[in-house]
Design a protein around this motif. Structure first.
Motif, PDB file in Angstrom:
ATOM      1  N   ALA A 130       1.294  -1.333  -0.129  1.00  0.00           N
ATOM      2  CA  ALA A 130      -0.354  -0.577   0.338  1.00  0.00           C
ATOM      3  C   ALA A 130       1.092   1.361  -0.214  1.00  0.00           C
ATOM      4  N   GLY A 131       2.351   1.440   0.641  1.00  0.00           N
ATOM      5  CA  GLY A 131       3.298   2.117   0.302  1.00  0.00           C
ATOM      6  C   GLY A 131       3.033   3.450   0.941  1.00  0.00           C
ATOM      7  N   SER A 132       3.180   4.743   0.872  1.00  0.00           N
ATOM      8  CA  SER A 132       3.109   5.311   2.129  1.00  0.00           C
ATOM      9  C   SER A 132       2.110   6.544   2.173  1.00  0.00           C
ATOM     10  N   LYS A 133       0.940   6.163   0.943  1.00  0.00           N
ATOM     11  CA  LYS A 133      -0.471   6.652   1.075  1.00  0.00           C
ATOM     12  C   LYS A 133      -0.834   5.493   2.373  1.00  0.00           C
ATOM     13  N   GLY A 134      -0.782   4.546   2.841  1.00  0.00           N
ATOM     14  CA  GLY A 134      -1.323   3.547   3.252  1.00  0.00           C
ATOM     15  C   GLY A 134      -2.715   2.790   2.565  1.00  0.00           C
ATOM     16  N   ALA A 135      -4.019   2.852   3.892  1.00  0.00           N
ATOM     17  CA  ALA A 135      -4.985   1.855   3.551  1.00  0.00           C
ATOM     18  C   ALA A 135      -5.411   2.034   4.537  1.00  0.00           C
ATOM     19  N   PRO A 136      -6.963   2.235   4.335  1.00  0.00           N
ATOM     20  CA  PRO A 136      -7.741   1.887   5.718  1.00  0.00           C
ATOM     21  C   PRO A 136      -8.111   0.589   6.570  1.00  0.00           C
ATOM     22  N   TRP A 137      -8.180   0.973   8.094  1.00  0.00           N
ATOM     23  CA  TRP A 137      -8.222  -0.306   8.603  1.00  0.00           C
ATOM     24  C   TRP A 137      -9.341  -0.302   8.634  1.00  0.00           C
ATOM     25  N   ASP A 138     -10.446  -0.758   8.379  1.00  0.00           N
ATOM     26  CA  ASP A 138     -12.126  -0.969   8.210  1.00  0.00           C
ATOM     27  C   ASP A 138     -12.172  -2.555   8.465  1.00  0.00           C
ATOM     28  N   GLY A 139     -13.419  -2.643   8.456  1.00  0.00           N
ATOM     29  CA  GLY A 139     -14.091  -3.699   8.716  1.00  0.00           C
ATOM     30  C   GLY A 139     -14.549  -4.442   9.851  1.00  0.00           C
ATOM     31  N   VAL A 140     -13.883  -3.207  11.009  1.00  0.00           N
ATOM     32  CA  VAL A 140     -14.048  -3.347  12.217  1.00  0.00           C
ATOM     33  C   VAL A 140     -15.589  -2.629  12.544  1.00  0.00           C
ATOM     34  N   ARG A 141     -16.420  -4.085  13.649  1.00  0.00           N
ATOM     35  CA  ARG A 141     -17.684  -4.081  13.572  1.00  0.00           C
ATOM     36  C   ARG A 141     -17.644  -4.599  15.383  1.00  0.00           C
ATOM     37  N   ASN A 142     -17.334  -4.470  16.360  1.00  0.00           N
ATOM     38  CA  ASN A 142     -16.845  -4.674  17.332  1.00  0.00           C
ATOM     39  C   ASN A 142     -17.457  -3.273  18.231  1.00  0.00           C
ATOM     40  N   TYR A 143     -17.895  -2.528  19.530  1.00  0.00           N
ATOM     41  CA  TYR A 143     -18.263  -1.164  19.845  1.00  0.00           C
ATOM     42  C   TYR A 143     -16.782  -0.767  20.419  1.00  0.00           C
ATOM     43  N   GLN A 144     -16.075  -2.017  21.416  1.00  0.00           N
ATOM     44  CA  GLN A 144     -15.458  -1.916  22.451  1.00  0.00           C
ATOM     45  C   GLN A 144     -13.861  -1.440  20.959  1.00  0.00           C
ATOM     46  N   ALA A 145     -13.438  -1.886  20.158  1.00  0.00           N
ATOM     47  CA  ALA A 145     -12.293  -1.856  18.907  1.00  0.00           C
ATOM     48  C   ALA A 145     -12.862  -0.545  18.508  1.00  0.00           C
ATOM     49  N   ALA A 146     -13.712   0.256  18.323  1.00  0.00           N
ATOM     50  CA  ALA A 146     -14.679   1.283  17.390  1.00  0.00           C
ATOM     51  C   ALA A 146     -13.838   2.037  18.080  1.00  0.00           C
ATOM     52  N   LYS A 147     -14.523   2.317  19.530  1.00  0.00           N
ATOM     53  CA  LYS A 147     -14.288   3.111  20.698  1.00  0.00           C
ATOM     54  C   LYS A 147     -12.114   3.105  20.319  1.00  0.00           C
ATOM     55  N   ASN A 148     -11.603   1.994  20.182  1.00  0.00           N
ATOM     56  CA  ASN A 148     -10.103   2.346  20.530  1.00  0.00           C
ATOM     57  C   ASN A 148      -9.589   3.143  18.933  1.00  0.00           C
ATOM     58  N   LEU A 149     -10.486   2.600  17.868  1.00  0.00           N
ATOM     59  CA  LEU A 149      -9.780   3.328  16.886  1.00  0.00           C
ATOM     60  C   LEU A 149     -10.106   4.817  16.606  1.00  0.00           C
ATOM     61  N   LYS A 150     -11.363   4.889  16.866  1.00  0.00           N
ATOM     62  CA  LYS A 150     -12.036   6.465  17.457  1.00  0.00           C
ATOM     63  C   LYS A 150     -11.180   7.035  18.658  1.00  0.00           C
ATOM     64  N   SER A 151      -9.689   6.867  18.957  1.00  0.00           N
ATOM     65  CA  SER A 151      -9.114   7.204  20.632  1.00  0.00           C
ATOM     66  C   SER A 151      -7.566   7.563  19.482  1.00  0.00           C
ATOM     67  N   MET A 152      -7.318   6.439  18.483  1.00  0.00           N
ATOM     68  CA  MET A 152      -6.117   6.881  18.230  1.00  0.00           C
ATOM     69  C   MET A 152      -5.683   8.392  17.328  1.00  0.00           C
ATOM     70  N   LYS A 153      -4.607   8.630  17.454  1.00  0.00           N
ATOM     71  CA  LYS A 153      -4.117   9.840  16.886  1.00  0.00           C
ATOM     72  C   LYS A 153      -3.250   9.670  16.309  1.00  0.00           C
TER      73      LYS A 153
END
Length: 137
Positions: free
Chosen positions: A21-44
């Motif tokens: 995916a290189g320097s443009k990166g790639a989306p980390w998607d498909g997470v459907r657990n609410y606790q894991a999603a909360k962790n994604l929202k906390s990422m900076k």
């Protein structure tokens, strides 16, 4: 900076695909657990994450960096869940197996052990350092 561990099944998204995916990166998607999603929202932006191959391998294989903070996950038709974009930083010289992690008393508190189904979890800085030493980074 915060540290995280993100799980992916290597037959769905592997460290090698992340590298491509290189320097443009790639989306980390498909997470459907609410606790894991909360962790994604906390990422900076700039946070670092261990890349963990789940199911096949069960090991930390690399490190990625968050380059885009939480946004609506395009794969979620309900509009409830988010994704982040990560880019590849490093492939570990020596993957760290779940078996090896379980042998280290100082890591026994990790969600990787206590909540084995959680796909995105925080890693405290002391554990981050221990795991990096284990990989000989």
């Amino acid at each position: 900076m915060q540290y995280w561990l993100m799980k992916s099944e290597p037959d769905v998204w592997s460290i090698d695909q992340q590298i491509k995916a290189g320097s443009k990166g790639a989306p980390w998607d498909g997470v459907r657990n609410y606790q894991a999603a909360k962790n994604l929202k906390s990422m900076k932006k700039g946070d670092q994450c261990f890349f963990y191959h789940s199911n096949i391998g069960k090991e930390i294989v690399g490190i990625v960096e968050v380059i885009k903070e939480a946004y609506l996950d395009k794969t979620d038709k309900t509009g409830k869940f988010v994704a982040v974009t990560v880019k590849f930083l490093k492939k570990l010289d020596r993957p760290i197996t779940l078996e090896d992690i379980k042998k280290v008393k100082e890591l026994s508190h990790l969600s990787l052990i206590k909540q084995s189904r959680l796909s995105v979890m925080p890693i405290d800085s002391k554990s981050w350092k221990i795991l990096n030493k284990m990989s000989k980074v």
